[in-house]
Write an enzyme that holds these catalytic residues in place. Structure first.
Site, short mmCIF file in Angstrom:
data_model
loop_
_atom_site.label_atom_id
_atom_site.label_comp_id
_atom_site.label_asym_id
_atom_site.label_seq_id
_atom_site.Cartn_x
_atom_site.Cartn_y
_atom_site.Cartn_z
N VAL A 22 0.84 -1.20 0.00
CA VAL A 22 0.00 0.00 0.00
C VAL A 22 0.88 1.26 0.00
O VAL A 22 0.89 2.01 0.98
CB VAL A 22 -0.99 0.02 1.20
CG1 VAL A 22 -2.12 -0.96 0.96
CG2 VAL A 22 -0.29 -0.33 2.50
N PRO A 23 1.62 1.49 -1.10
CA PRO A 23 2.45 2.70 -1.15
C PRO A 23 1.56 3.94 -1.03
O PRO A 23 0.48 3.97 -1.62
CB PRO A 23 3.10 2.62 -2.54
CG PRO A 23 2.27 1.68 -3.34
CD PRO A 23 1.67 0.72 -2.35
N HIS A 24 2.00 4.92 -0.22
CA HIS A 24 1.14 6.09 -0.02
C HIS A 24 1.94 7.31 0.37
O HIS A 24 3.08 7.19 0.82
CB HIS A 24 0.08 5.79 1.04
CG HIS A 24 0.65 5.40 2.37
ND1 HIS A 24 0.87 4.09 2.72
CD2 HIS A 24 1.09 6.14 3.41
CE1 HIS A 24 1.39 4.05 3.94
NE2 HIS A 24 1.54 5.28 4.38
N THR A 25 1.33 8.45 0.23
CA THR A 25 1.92 9.69 0.72
C THR A 25 0.83 10.73 0.87
O THR A 25 -0.25 10.59 0.31
CB THR A 25 3.01 10.22 -0.24
OG1 THR A 25 3.72 11.28 0.40
CG2 THR A 25 2.42 10.76 -1.54
N LEU A 57 -2.06 5.22 -2.64
CA LEU A 57 -2.94 6.26 -2.12
C LEU A 57 -2.19 7.59 -1.95
O LEU A 57 -1.12 7.63 -1.35
CB LEU A 57 -3.50 5.81 -0.75
CG LEU A 57 -4.38 6.80 0.01
CD1 LEU A 57 -5.72 7.00 -0.68
CD2 LEU A 57 -4.59 6.33 1.45
#
Lengths: 156, 103
Positions: A67-70, A105
Protein backbone atom coordinates in the site's frame (compact mmCIF):
# COMPACT_ATOMS: atom_id res chain seq x y z
CA UNK A 1 -15.63 4.90 3.76
CA UNK A 2 -16.03 3.13 0.42
CA UNK A 3 -13.27 1.96 -1.91
CA UNK A 4 -15.12 3.37 -4.91
CA UNK A 5 -15.12 6.81 -3.23
CA UNK A 6 -11.38 7.21 -3.75
CA UNK A 7 -10.13 4.59 -6.25
CA UNK A 8 -9.88 6.11 -9.73
CA UNK A 9 -11.46 3.60 -12.10
CA UNK A 10 -9.66 4.89 -15.20
CA UNK A 11 -6.27 4.49 -13.52
CA UNK A 12 -6.62 0.80 -12.55
CA UNK A 13 -3.91 -1.40 -14.08
CA UNK A 14 -4.49 -5.15 -14.37
CA UNK A 15 -1.36 -6.17 -16.25
CA UNK A 16 1.53 -4.31 -14.68
CA UNK A 17 4.81 -5.88 -15.67
CA UNK A 18 7.69 -4.26 -13.78
CA UNK A 19 10.67 -5.54 -11.88
CA UNK A 20 11.33 -2.94 -9.23
CA UNK A 21 9.48 -0.95 -6.60
CA UNK A 22 10.31 2.48 -8.06
CA UNK A 23 9.17 1.34 -11.48
CA UNK A 24 5.88 0.11 -10.03
CA UNK A 25 5.21 3.40 -8.23
CA UNK A 26 6.14 5.41 -11.33
CA UNK A 27 3.80 3.32 -13.50
CA UNK A 28 0.90 3.81 -11.09
CA UNK A 29 1.41 7.58 -10.79
CA UNK A 30 1.64 7.89 -14.58
CA UNK A 31 -1.66 6.04 -14.77
CA UNK A 32 -3.25 8.54 -12.35
CA UNK A 33 -1.72 11.30 -14.44
CA UNK A 34 -3.30 9.76 -17.54
CA UNK A 35 -6.70 9.86 -15.87
CA UNK A 36 -6.21 13.55 -15.04
CA UNK A 37 -6.07 13.11 -11.26
CA UNK A 38 -2.43 14.18 -10.93
CA UNK A 39 -1.00 16.87 -13.20
CA UNK A 40 2.08 16.15 -15.28
CA UNK A 41 4.06 18.91 -13.58
CA UNK A 42 3.36 17.40 -10.14
CA UNK A 43 3.80 13.72 -10.88
CA UNK A 44 7.57 13.61 -10.30
CA UNK A 45 7.14 15.30 -6.94
CA UNK A 46 4.47 12.76 -5.92
CA UNK A 47 6.68 9.86 -7.04
CA UNK A 48 9.58 11.24 -4.98
CA UNK A 49 7.33 11.63 -1.92
CA UNK A 50 6.09 8.04 -2.15
CA UNK A 51 9.60 6.66 -2.56
CA UNK A 52 10.73 8.74 0.42
CA UNK A 53 7.90 7.24 2.47
CA UNK A 54 9.10 3.75 1.44
CA UNK A 55 12.49 4.57 2.96
CA UNK A 56 10.81 4.75 6.39
CA UNK A 57 9.81 1.11 5.98
CA UNK A 58 8.31 -0.88 3.15
CA UNK A 59 4.55 -0.63 2.66
CA UNK A 60 4.70 -4.23 1.44
CA UNK A 61 2.72 -5.40 4.47
CA UNK A 62 2.67 -9.09 3.64
CA UNK A 63 0.19 -11.43 1.98
CA UNK A 64 1.42 -10.30 -1.46
CA UNK A 65 0.06 -6.81 -0.89
CA UNK A 66 1.62 -3.33 -0.83
CA UNK A 67 0.00 0.00 0.00
CA UNK A 68 2.45 2.70 -1.15
CA UNK A 69 1.14 6.09 -0.02
CA UNK A 70 1.92 9.69 0.72
CA UNK A 71 0.32 12.94 1.64
CA UNK A 72 0.81 15.58 -1.01
CA UNK A 73 -0.38 19.20 -1.16
CA UNK A 74 -1.21 19.06 -4.88
CA UNK A 75 -4.25 16.80 -4.50
CA UNK A 76 -7.64 18.13 -3.39
CA UNK A 77 -9.02 14.84 -2.16
CA UNK A 78 -8.07 11.19 -1.74
CA UNK A 79 -6.71 9.73 -4.97
CA UNK A 80 -6.01 6.02 -5.29
CA UNK A 81 -5.38 3.37 -7.86
CA UNK A 82 -4.84 -0.38 -7.93
CA UNK A 83 -2.26 -2.30 -9.93
CA UNK A 84 -2.09 -6.06 -10.35
CA UNK A 85 1.32 -7.51 -11.11
CA UNK A 86 0.80 -11.12 -12.14
CA UNK A 87 4.55 -11.81 -12.13
CA UNK A 88 5.06 -10.16 -8.74
CA UNK A 89 7.18 -7.17 -7.75
CA UNK A 90 10.08 -7.15 -5.31
CA UNK A 91 8.84 -4.57 -2.81
CA UNK A 92 11.23 -5.40 0.04
CA UNK A 93 8.11 -6.60 1.85
CA UNK A 94 8.10 -7.20 5.58
CA UNK A 95 7.56 -10.93 4.99
CA UNK A 96 10.11 -11.11 2.17
CA UNK A 97 7.52 -12.22 -0.38
CA UNK A 98 6.81 -10.68 -3.78
CA UNK A 99 3.87 -8.31 -4.13
CA UNK A 100 0.98 -9.01 -6.53
CA UNK A 101 -1.59 -6.42 -5.48
CA UNK A 102 -0.68 -2.75 -5.09
CA UNK A 103 -3.00 -0.13 -3.66
CA UNK A 104 -1.49 3.34 -4.06
CA UNK A 105 -2.94 6.26 -2.12
CA UNK A 106 -2.25 10.00 -2.28
CA UNK A 107 -4.08 12.27 0.11
CA UNK A 108 -4.13 15.97 1.06
CA UNK A 109 -1.88 16.75 4.07
CA UNK A 110 -4.56 18.66 5.95
CA UNK A 111 -6.87 15.67 6.32
CA UNK A 112 -5.00 12.98 8.32
CA UNK A 113 -8.28 11.42 9.48
CA UNK A 114 -9.41 10.71 5.93
CA UNK A 115 -6.00 9.30 5.02
CA UNK A 116 -6.14 6.91 7.96
CA UNK A 117 -9.72 5.90 7.21
CA UNK A 118 -8.80 5.14 3.60
CA UNK A 119 -5.86 2.98 4.71
CA UNK A 120 -8.13 1.31 7.24
CA UNK A 121 -10.70 0.56 4.52
CA UNK A 122 -8.04 -0.79 2.15
CA UNK A 123 -6.46 -2.99 4.86
CA UNK A 124 -9.82 -4.31 6.00
CA UNK A 125 -10.65 -5.55 2.50
CA UNK A 126 -7.16 -6.83 1.74
CA UNK A 127 -7.10 -9.04 4.82
CA UNK A 128 -10.05 -10.89 3.27
CA UNK A 129 -8.44 -13.73 1.32
CA UNK A 130 -11.43 -14.09 -1.03
CA UNK A 131 -11.21 -10.43 -1.99
CA UNK A 132 -7.47 -10.81 -2.74
CA UNK A 133 -8.02 -13.97 -4.77
CA UNK A 134 -10.78 -12.43 -6.88
CA UNK A 135 -8.69 -9.30 -7.33
CA UNK A 136 -5.73 -11.33 -8.58
CA UNK A 137 -7.98 -13.13 -11.04
CA UNK A 138 -9.36 -9.91 -12.53
CA UNK A 139 -8.12 -9.23 -16.02
CA UNK A 140 -9.75 -5.88 -16.82
CA UNK A 141 -10.26 -2.62 -14.89
CA UNK A 142 -14.02 -3.21 -15.24
CA UNK A 143 -13.76 -6.53 -13.42
CA UNK A 144 -11.75 -4.87 -10.64
CA UNK A 145 -14.33 -2.08 -10.40
CA UNK A 146 -17.18 -4.61 -10.13
CA UNK A 147 -15.32 -6.31 -7.31
CA UNK A 148 -14.82 -2.99 -5.50
CA UNK A 149 -18.53 -2.15 -5.87
CA UNK A 150 -19.44 -5.56 -4.49
CA UNK A 151 -17.02 -5.17 -1.57
CA UNK A 152 -18.42 -1.71 -0.79
CA UNK A 153 -21.94 -3.06 -0.90
CA UNK A 154 -21.16 -5.92 1.49
CA UNK A 155 -19.55 -3.35 3.76
CA UNK A 156 -22.95 -1.68 4.09
CA UNK B 1 10.65 -1.15 36.35
CA UNK B 2 7.14 0.18 36.74
CA UNK B 3 4.66 -2.53 37.65
CA UNK B 4 1.61 -3.00 35.40
CA UNK B 5 -0.98 -1.02 37.35
CA UNK B 6 -4.05 -3.01 36.36
CA UNK B 7 -2.56 -6.45 35.94
CA UNK B 8 -4.88 -9.22 36.99
CA UNK B 9 -3.93 -12.80 37.58
CA UNK B 10 -7.04 -14.65 36.36
CA UNK B 11 -6.21 -17.77 38.29
CA UNK B 12 -3.13 -19.36 39.69
CA UNK B 13 -2.65 -21.88 36.87
CA UNK B 14 -3.24 -19.53 33.93
CA UNK B 15 -0.31 -17.51 32.58
CA UNK B 16 -0.13 -13.99 33.95
CA UNK B 17 -2.46 -11.55 32.25
CA UNK B 18 -1.74 -7.85 31.91
CA UNK B 19 -3.95 -5.01 30.78
CA UNK B 20 -3.11 -1.34 30.18
CA UNK B 21 -4.85 1.61 28.58
CA UNK B 22 -2.96 3.82 26.15
CA UNK B 23 -3.75 6.94 24.17
CA UNK B 24 -2.80 7.59 20.54
CA UNK B 25 -1.00 10.95 20.58
CA UNK B 26 0.35 10.84 17.03
CA UNK B 27 -0.72 13.75 14.86
CA UNK B 28 -1.51 11.43 11.97
CA UNK B 29 -2.96 8.64 14.08
CA UNK B 30 -1.84 5.03 14.14
CA UNK B 31 -0.64 4.89 10.54
CA UNK B 32 1.46 2.22 8.91
CA UNK B 33 4.84 3.07 10.47
CA UNK B 34 3.66 2.82 14.10
CA UNK B 35 1.57 -0.25 13.21
CA UNK B 36 4.71 -1.91 11.84
CA UNK B 37 6.61 -1.05 15.03
CA UNK B 38 3.90 -2.60 17.22
CA UNK B 39 3.73 -5.79 15.12
CA UNK B 40 7.53 -6.13 14.93
CA UNK B 41 7.84 -5.79 18.69
CA UNK B 42 4.91 -8.10 19.51
CA UNK B 43 6.14 -10.79 17.12
CA UNK B 44 9.37 -11.08 19.10
CA UNK B 45 7.33 -12.50 22.02
CA UNK B 46 5.52 -15.80 22.24
CA UNK B 47 2.75 -14.42 24.48
CA UNK B 48 -0.60 -13.23 23.16
CA UNK B 49 -0.92 -9.53 22.40
CA UNK B 50 -4.32 -8.03 21.74
CA UNK B 51 -5.44 -4.44 21.24
CA UNK B 52 -9.01 -3.44 21.94
CA UNK B 53 -10.81 -0.41 20.52
CA UNK B 54 -14.49 0.17 21.25
CA UNK B 55 -14.99 -3.46 22.21
CA UNK B 56 -13.37 -4.84 19.06
CA UNK B 57 -10.14 -6.76 19.60
CA UNK B 58 -7.40 -7.35 17.08
CA UNK B 59 -4.10 -9.27 17.02
CA UNK B 60 -1.23 -6.86 17.69
CA UNK B 61 1.15 -9.14 15.78
CA UNK B 62 -0.65 -8.57 12.47
CA UNK B 63 -0.13 -5.29 10.62
CA UNK B 64 -3.31 -5.86 8.61
CA UNK B 65 -5.33 -6.09 11.81
CA UNK B 66 -3.60 -3.08 13.35
CA UNK B 67 -4.34 -0.97 10.28
CA UNK B 68 -8.02 -1.80 10.57
CA UNK B 69 -8.16 -0.04 13.95
CA UNK B 70 -8.15 3.30 12.12
CA UNK B 71 -7.02 4.88 15.38
CA UNK B 72 -6.83 8.65 14.96
CA UNK B 73 -5.17 11.03 17.41
CA UNK B 74 -6.93 10.93 20.76
CA UNK B 75 -8.14 7.33 20.44
CA UNK B 76 -8.01 5.30 23.64
CA UNK B 77 -6.90 1.69 23.24
CA UNK B 78 -6.62 -1.18 25.68
CA UNK B 79 -3.65 -3.54 25.49
CA UNK B 80 -3.90 -7.14 26.68
CA UNK B 81 -0.93 -9.46 26.96
CA UNK B 82 -0.96 -12.96 28.32
CA UNK B 83 1.70 -15.63 28.40
CA UNK B 84 5.46 -15.82 28.63
CA UNK B 85 7.06 -12.45 29.37
CA UNK B 86 3.69 -10.73 28.92
CA UNK B 87 4.69 -8.18 31.59
CA UNK B 88 7.81 -7.25 29.64
CA UNK B 89 5.96 -6.91 26.33
CA UNK B 90 3.16 -4.78 27.74
CA UNK B 91 5.68 -2.39 29.30
CA UNK B 92 7.48 -2.08 25.98
CA UNK B 93 4.22 -1.50 24.10
CA UNK B 94 3.16 1.17 26.60
CA UNK B 95 6.61 2.78 26.22
CA UNK B 96 6.12 2.88 22.44
CA UNK B 97 2.82 4.72 22.80
CA UNK B 98 4.13 7.05 25.53
CA UNK B 99 7.19 8.01 23.47
CA UNK B 100 4.99 8.63 20.41
CA UNK B 101 6.78 5.69 18.78
CA UNK B 102 10.23 7.25 19.03
CA UNK B 103 11.39 4.58 21.51
Amino acid sequence: MKLTDFVVKDAIITDMSVNAKDEAIRTMIKSLQGSGKISSENSESVITAILKREELGSTGIGNGVAVPHTKHPTVDGLVSTIALAKGGVDFASLDGELVYILFLLVSPPDRPGEHLRALETISRHLRNQDFCNFLKQSSTPEEVWELLLEADQKDG
Amino acid sequence: MKQADSSVDINMSAPAYYERDVMVNLEHGLHLVPCSKIAELAKRYSCNAIIIKDGRSIDAKTIFDLMTLGAVKGTRLTLHCQGEKADELIEKLVALFESDFQA
